[in-house]
Design a protein around this motif. Structure first.
Motif, PDB file in Angstrom:
ATOM      1  N   ALA A   1      18.905  22.443  29.441  1.00 11.58           N
ATOM      2  CA  ALA A   1      18.885  21.993  30.843  1.00 11.58           C
ATOM      3  C   ALA A   1      19.424  23.079  31.770  1.00 11.58           C
ATOM      4  CB  ALA A   1      19.708  20.715  30.993  1.00 11.58           C
ATOM      5  N   ALA A   2      20.399  23.854  31.311  1.00 10.00           N
ATOM      6  CA  ALA A   2      20.981  24.910  32.143  1.00 10.00           C
ATOM      7  C   ALA A   2      19.973  25.999  32.462  1.00 10.00           C
ATOM      8  CB  ALA A   2      22.201  25.511  31.445  1.00 10.00           C
ATOM      9  N   ALA A   3      18.885  26.066  31.693  1.00  7.60           N
ATOM     10  CA  ALA A   3      17.877  27.111  31.897  1.00  7.60           C
ATOM     11  C   ALA A   3      16.681  26.611  32.695  1.00  7.60           C
ATOM     12  CB  ALA A   3      17.413  27.656  30.550  1.00  7.60           C
ATOM     13  N   THR A   4      16.828  25.458  33.369  1.00  4.22           N
ATOM     14  CA  THR A   4      15.713  24.912  34.147  1.00  4.22           C
ATOM     15  C   THR A   4      15.849  25.198  35.634  1.00  4.22           C
ATOM     16  OG1 THR A   4      16.821  22.765  34.421  1.00  4.22           O
ATOM     17  CG2 THR A   4      15.369  23.011  32.508  1.00  4.22           C
ATOM     18  N   ASP A   5      16.907  25.907  36.047  1.00  9.41           N
ATOM     19  CA  ASP A   5      17.102  26.143  37.480  1.00  9.41           C
ATOM     20  C   ASP A   5      16.888  27.622  37.824  1.00  9.41           C
ATOM     21  OD1 ASP A   5      19.324  27.309  36.422  1.00  9.41           O
ATOM     22  OD2 ASP A   5      20.777  26.071  37.496  1.00  9.41           O
ATOM     23  N   ALA A   6      17.133  27.951  39.070  1.00 10.12           N
ATOM     24  CA  ALA A   6      16.772  29.276  39.585  1.00 10.12           C
ATOM     25  C   ALA A   6      17.626  30.399  39.011  1.00 10.12           C
ATOM     26  CB  ALA A   6      16.866  29.275  41.106  1.00 10.12           C
ATOM     27  N   ASN A   7      18.797  30.077  38.461  1.00  5.60           N
ATOM     28  CA  ASN A   7      19.599  31.169  37.869  1.00  5.60           C
ATOM     29  C   ASN A   7      19.439  31.244  36.347  1.00  5.60           C
ATOM     30  OD1 ASN A   7      21.260  29.189  36.847  1.00  5.60           O
ATOM     31  ND2 ASN A   7      23.054  29.692  38.085  1.00  5.60           N
ATOM     32  N   PHE A   8      18.411  30.573  35.841  1.00  4.58           N
ATOM     33  CA  PHE A   8      18.060  30.635  34.420  1.00  4.58           C
ATOM     34  C   PHE A   8      19.241  30.186  33.542  1.00  4.58           C
ATOM     35  CE2 PHE A   8      14.645  34.229  35.024  1.00  4.58           C
ATOM     36  CZ  PHE A   8      14.050  33.472  35.980  1.00  4.58           C
ATOM     37  N   GLY A   9      19.205  30.561  32.257  1.00  2.71           N
ATOM     38  CA  GLY A   9      20.257  30.130  31.346  1.00  2.71           C
ATOM     39  C   GLY A   9      20.459  31.141  30.239  1.00  2.71           C
ATOM     40  N   ASP A  10      21.546  30.980  29.552  1.00  5.80           N
ATOM     41  CA  ASP A  10      21.937  31.881  28.464  1.00  5.80           C
ATOM     42  C   ASP A  10      21.190  31.470  27.192  1.00  5.80           C
ATOM     43  OD1 ASP A  10      23.181  33.364  26.537  1.00  5.80           O
ATOM     44  OD2 ASP A  10      25.206  32.596  26.937  1.00  5.80           O
TER      45      ASP A  10
ATOM     46  N   SER B   1      27.233  18.600  31.228  1.00  5.69           N
ATOM     47  CA  SER B   1      28.224  19.278  30.389  1.00  5.69           C
ATOM     48  C   SER B   1      28.416  20.737  30.759  1.00  5.69           C
ATOM     49  CB  SER B   1      27.807  19.218  28.915  1.00  5.69           C
ATOM     50  OG  SER B   1      27.886  17.904  28.442  1.00  5.69           O
ATOM     51  N   GLU B   2      27.491  21.314  31.567  1.00  2.00           N
ATOM     52  CA  GLU B   2      27.607  22.729  31.911  1.00  2.00           C
ATOM     53  C   GLU B   2      28.813  22.981  32.814  1.00  2.00           C
ATOM     54  OE1 GLU B   2      24.459  24.361  34.313  1.00  2.00           O
ATOM     55  OE2 GLU B   2      24.858  26.397  33.657  1.00  2.00           O
ATOM     56  N   SER B   3      29.127  22.014  33.665  1.00  2.00           N
ATOM     57  CA  SER B   3      30.132  22.231  34.706  1.00  2.00           C
ATOM     58  C   SER B   3      31.569  22.394  34.204  1.00  2.00           C
ATOM     59  CB  SER B   3      30.058  21.093  35.723  1.00  2.00           C
ATOM     60  OG  SER B   3      28.784  21.066  36.307  1.00  2.00           O
TER      61      SER B   3
HETATM   62 CA   LIG Z   1      21.178  27.795  35.133  1.00  2.00          CA
END
Ligand SMILES: [Ca+2]
Ligand SMILES: [Ca+2]
Length: 262
Positions: free
Chosen positions: A59-68, A222-224
């Motif tokens: 889910a963290a990789a679905t936004d404009a700043n991508f994900g690890d 959970s990312e926050s």
């Molecule tokens: Ca992200």
């Protein structure tokens, strides 16, 4: 991918320093379903893993700043001819799974593995538009990732470059995520299955080729709280159905025609 040369490599470097860690590069060890629709075939019916290192990495990789990408795990398979691929994931305790499928593979031996913090990855990401990227993984679009050079003598740049660093490209095909936007967030293009029960399935009609899919957690909330590296498990299954060949379709239509005439 749009690019923006106004974003500086320095900003990206600082961003990566802030998330620096010692961790594995993208690899497929123990997560290779092999080649389907060719001969001989000996594909695992399913693959179970225990080391998805968060419950939010997809889910963290679905936004404009991508994900690890380290927060997910990569799998691979090959189709020797066109087919229909049915992918299912049963998440272990605490995991709402999300998966994105791409054409292409990360770097393979003997070259160094792909990783988010490689200088080439940083250079590439710094050229993209939008906010500073948290990593290279884009769960909803094409993305690319670099590796490090392989030196003639390992870890000795003065010995000469055996294999230069390069970028590998993942061509986005589709995604599926467990639950609803309450779980995975509000990015457009996520195919939620509406039921956050730990299980997802998706069907793809694909041409022959090499494919990668990235599996991670779909619990964006959970990312926050900040980085923890709790591991989660999952069991992944692939079912591959060959696309009917032209000869088979022609034979079928002939048979139907013959029956109709009789
Ligand atoms: Ca992200
Ligand atoms: Ca589900």
């Amino acid at each position: 991918m749009k690019t923006n040369s106004g974003t500086t490599a320095l900003v990206a470097s600082l961003a990566f320093l802030s998330i620096g860690r010692a961790s594995a590069h993208i690899g497929y060890g123990g997560r290779d379903f092999g080649s389907y629709l060719g001969t001989p075939q000996s594909n695992p019916a399913s693959i179970s893993i225990t080391n998805i290192s968060s419950d939010f990495g997809w889910a963290a990789a679905t936004d404009a700043n991508f994900g690890d990408s380290h927060r997910t795990r990569a799998f691979r398979f090959n189709l020797a001819s066109p087919g229909t691929v049915i992918l299912t994931v049963q998440g272990g305790p605490g995991l709402l799974p999300g998966v994105s499928l791409y054409g292409g593979l990360g770097h393979l031996a003997p070259v160094q593995g792909s990783h988010d913090a490689a200088a080439l990855s940083q250079q590439y990401l710094a050229g993209l538009s939008g906010p500073t990227k948290m990593g290279a993984l884009n769960a909803l679009d094409d993305w690319a990732i670099g590796n490090d050079p392989t030196y003639t003598i390992p870890d000795d740049p003065l010995s000469g470059v055996l294999y230069a660093a390069s970028l590998r490209y993942f061509d986005y095909i589709g995604n599926v995520a467990d639950g609803t936007s309450t779980n995975y967030g509000s990015a457009s293009g996520i195919n939620g299955d509406g039921n956050a029960d730990g299980f997802i399935t998706a069907t793809f009609n694909l041409p022959a080729g090499d494919y990668s899919f990235f599996l991670g957690g779909a619990n964006l909330a959970s990312e926050s709280p900040g980085p923890t590296w709790t591991n989660y498990g999952a069991t992944v299954s692939l079912t591959v159905i060959p696309e009917p060949s032209c000869a088979a379709l022609a034979a079928l239509s002939c048979a139907l025609l013959f029956r109709r005439k009789r």
